[in-house]
Design a protein around this motif. Structure first.
Motif, short mmCIF file in Angstrom:
data_model
loop_
_atom_site.label_atom_id
_atom_site.label_comp_id
_atom_site.label_asym_id
_atom_site.label_seq_id
_atom_site.Cartn_x
_atom_site.Cartn_y
_atom_site.Cartn_z
N GLY A 177 0.86 -1.32 -0.03
CA GLY A 177 0.04 -0.08 0.06
C GLY A 177 0.95 1.28 0.07
O GLY A 177 1.92 1.27 0.69
N PHE A 178 0.41 2.27 -0.83
CA PHE A 178 1.14 3.55 -0.83
C PHE A 178 0.43 4.79 -1.11
O PHE A 178 -0.73 4.42 -1.35
CB PHE A 178 2.43 3.50 -1.79
CG PHE A 178 2.19 2.83 -2.93
CD1 PHE A 178 1.76 3.73 -4.02
CD2 PHE A 178 2.16 1.51 -3.24
CE1 PHE A 178 1.48 3.20 -5.50
CE2 PHE A 178 1.81 0.64 -4.37
CZ PHE A 178 1.62 1.70 -5.42
N VAL A 179 0.83 5.91 -0.68
CA VAL A 179 0.25 7.15 -1.06
C VAL A 179 0.47 7.64 -2.38
O VAL A 179 1.16 7.84 -2.95
CB VAL A 179 0.60 8.11 -0.08
CG1 VAL A 179 -0.28 9.48 -0.17
CG2 VAL A 179 0.56 7.68 1.26
N ASN A 180 -0.81 7.85 -3.21
CA ASN A 180 -1.03 8.71 -4.20
C ASN A 180 -0.15 10.14 -3.98
O ASN A 180 -0.52 10.81 -3.00
CB ASN A 180 -2.36 9.05 -4.84
CG ASN A 180 -2.51 9.39 -6.22
OD1 ASN A 180 -1.63 10.45 -6.47
ND2 ASN A 180 -3.19 8.99 -6.91
N PRO A 181 0.79 10.51 -4.82
CA PRO A 181 1.51 11.83 -4.52
C PRO A 181 0.81 13.06 -4.80
O PRO A 181 1.09 14.07 -3.96
CB PRO A 181 2.61 11.72 -5.56
CG PRO A 181 2.13 10.88 -6.46
CD PRO A 181 1.41 9.72 -6.00
N VAL A 182 -0.47 12.75 -5.15
CA VAL A 182 -1.32 14.08 -5.30
C VAL A 182 -1.65 14.74 -3.95
O VAL A 182 -1.83 15.79 -3.98
CB VAL A 182 -2.53 13.62 -6.04
CG1 VAL A 182 -3.55 12.72 -5.32
CG2 VAL A 182 -3.49 14.88 -6.42
N MET A 183 -1.39 13.84 -2.92
CA MET A 183 -1.74 14.22 -1.46
C MET A 183 -0.86 15.41 -0.87
O MET A 183 -1.16 16.11 -0.20
CB MET A 183 -1.48 13.04 -0.46
CG MET A 183 -2.55 12.22 -0.68
SD MET A 183 -3.96 12.81 0.69
CE MET A 183 -3.18 12.16 2.26
N TYR A 184 0.37 15.25 -1.85
CA TYR A 184 1.49 16.35 -1.40
C TYR A 184 1.44 17.57 -2.17
O TYR A 184 2.50 18.35 -2.08
CB TYR A 184 2.62 15.44 -1.19
CG TYR A 184 2.73 14.45 -0.42
CD1 TYR A 184 2.88 14.83 1.00
CD2 TYR A 184 2.43 13.14 -0.72
CE1 TYR A 184 3.09 13.76 2.01
CE2 TYR A 184 2.42 12.29 0.29
CZ TYR A 184 2.68 12.31 1.67
OH TYR A 184 2.84 11.34 2.75
N LEU A 185 0.46 17.74 -3.11
CA LEU A 185 0.82 18.99 -3.91
C LEU A 185 0.21 20.19 -3.08
O LEU A 185 0.66 21.38 -3.45
CB LEU A 185 -0.50 18.85 -5.17
CG LEU A 185 0.19 17.81 -6.04
CD1 LEU A 185 -1.15 17.43 -7.38
CD2 LEU A 185 1.40 18.37 -6.89
N LEU A 202 4.44 8.33 -8.80
CA LEU A 202 4.38 7.12 -9.23
C LEU A 202 5.51 6.17 -9.97
O LEU A 202 5.47 4.80 -9.91
CB LEU A 202 3.01 6.89 -10.03
CG LEU A 202 2.00 7.66 -9.29
CD1 LEU A 202 0.54 7.71 -10.06
CD2 LEU A 202 1.60 6.68 -8.14
N THR A 203 6.49 6.79 -10.62
CA THR A 203 7.33 6.26 -11.56
C THR A 203 8.13 5.63 -10.36
O THR A 203 8.58 4.61 -10.65
CB THR A 203 8.34 7.28 -11.87
OG1 THR A 203 7.79 7.87 -13.19
CG2 THR A 203 9.60 6.72 -12.64
N GLY A 221 6.99 1.97 -11.00
CA GLY A 221 8.03 1.85 -11.86
C GLY A 221 9.12 0.96 -11.30
O GLY A 221 9.97 0.21 -11.62
N GLY A 222 9.33 1.56 -9.93
CA GLY A 222 10.31 1.21 -9.26
C GLY A 222 10.14 -0.47 -8.87
O GLY A 222 11.08 -1.21 -8.75
N GLN A 223 8.91 -0.93 -8.64
CA GLN A 223 8.66 -2.28 -8.47
C GLN A 223 8.75 -3.06 -9.71
O GLN A 223 9.56 -3.87 -9.69
CB GLN A 223 7.32 -2.65 -8.10
CG GLN A 223 6.71 -2.15 -6.73
CD GLN A 223 5.26 -2.32 -6.26
OE1 GLN A 223 4.80 -3.71 -6.39
NE2 GLN A 223 4.42 -1.53 -6.29
N LEU A 224 8.52 -2.60 -10.85
CA LEU A 224 8.83 -3.16 -12.03
C LEU A 224 10.34 -3.32 -12.47
O LEU A 224 11.05 -4.31 -12.83
CB LEU A 224 8.21 -2.54 -13.27
CG LEU A 224 6.73 -2.41 -13.21
CD1 LEU A 224 6.12 -1.50 -14.27
CD2 LEU A 224 6.07 -3.64 -13.44
N ASP A 225 11.11 -2.21 -11.95
CA ASP A 225 12.51 -2.04 -12.41
C ASP A 225 13.04 -3.14 -11.36
O ASP A 225 14.24 -3.63 -11.97
CB ASP A 225 12.80 -0.76 -11.93
CG ASP A 225 12.65 0.04 -12.97
OD1 ASP A 225 12.15 0.01 -13.94
OD2 ASP A 225 12.94 1.22 -12.63
#
Length: 267
Positions: free
Chosen positions: A167-175, A221-222, A226-230
């Motif tokens: 689970g993780f936070v959508n970065p939109v929270m920090y705008l 989100l990258t 993307g970090g999980q995929l990498d």
């Protein structure tokens, strides 16, 4: 406070204080919840409100399970109770001694077999390569400056075909400007990625620290997906969640849960 080690040390203190305040994420599960889990009636959450679909879990018979940055007497004891009859073994890994003490307290109260290990979620040096069948990682990587090392360590310690539930936070929270949010106003202020070390003023950061609040980081989100995929993980399922009353939840989901599988070395 400028480096990873200092952040880890401070956030360990902050989460120990959160246990004293009885934060929602530090309150251990009840005896009734453990009894239900032993009967096969159990759920856990990676995000604030939605339960993880049971179809996301692999067969936990004889499984090695890691609850990563997951102290607080919640996910770990439930999984230990659920896996008791099928010889699943659960380890809870967390940066906060007081959070881990919550897990041990439930284990002692309920007679559960549960191992607790203290450490930073991005450095799983206590564990050998390919030793876990399942990793459960609820929203917690917002408390570290860099996320890709967490995914690389997860991939390293997962067995081929092993499952990561995160689970993780959508970065939109920090705008948005937190000061205005407290007034009910959504005003874009910050660029992403966000950091409590660099995105706000020294005075604001000192106020957080005086209040004993953990330092947070809004990762892209990258880095999260993307970090999980990498790291060699393949995403197989995904959902979003929100915490009502927490802006901007009136307008969009603000939390994410993902299911990923570690590839076989030959894939």
């Amino acid at each position: 406070m400028t480096d990873k080690a200092e952040v880890s040390t401070y956030n360990r203190y902050a989460w120990d204080k959160a246990v004293e305040r009885k934060s929602r994420w530090t309150v251990a599960v009840s005896a009734e919840t453990i009894a239900a889990a032993r009967r096969g009636d159990w759920q856990i959450a990676l995000t604030p409100t939605k339960e993880v679909p049971r179809a996301w879990f692999p067969d936990i018979s004889d499984a090695e399970i890691l609850c990563l940055a997951s102290g607080g007497g919640q996910q770990g004891p439930i999984l230990a109770a659920a896996g008791e009859s099928v010889n699943a073994r659960v380890t809870v890994f967390d940066n906060s001694p007081r959070q881990l003490a919550q897990d041990r307290a439930v284990a002692e109260r309920e007679g559960l077999k549960l191992l607790t290990v203290e450490g930073d979620m991005s450095e799983l040096l206590a564990f050998e390569d390919q030793c876990f069948d399942l990793i459960v990682h609820p929203c917690s990587n917002l408390f570290i400056p860099e996320v890709p090392p967490v995914w690389r360590e997860c991939a390293r310690v997962l067995k081929p075909g092993g499952v990561l539930l995160a689970g993780f936070v959508n970065p939109v929270m920090y705008l948005f400007d937190q000061r205005k949010i407290d007034e009910g106003i959504l005003e874009v202020r910050h660029k992403l990625p966000y950091s409590d070390l660099t995105s706000i003023s020294i005075a604001e950061r000192k106020a957080f620290i005086r209040a004993g609040e953990a330092l947070e980081f809004g990762h892209t989100l990258t880095d999260q997906i993307g970090g999980q995929l990498d790291a060699g993980l393949v995403l197989t399922a995904f959902y979003e969640d929100r915490w009502e009353g927490q802006p901007p939840a009136d307008y969009t989901d603000t939390y994410i849960a993902s299911r990923a599988v570690r590839l076989n070395c030959s894939d």
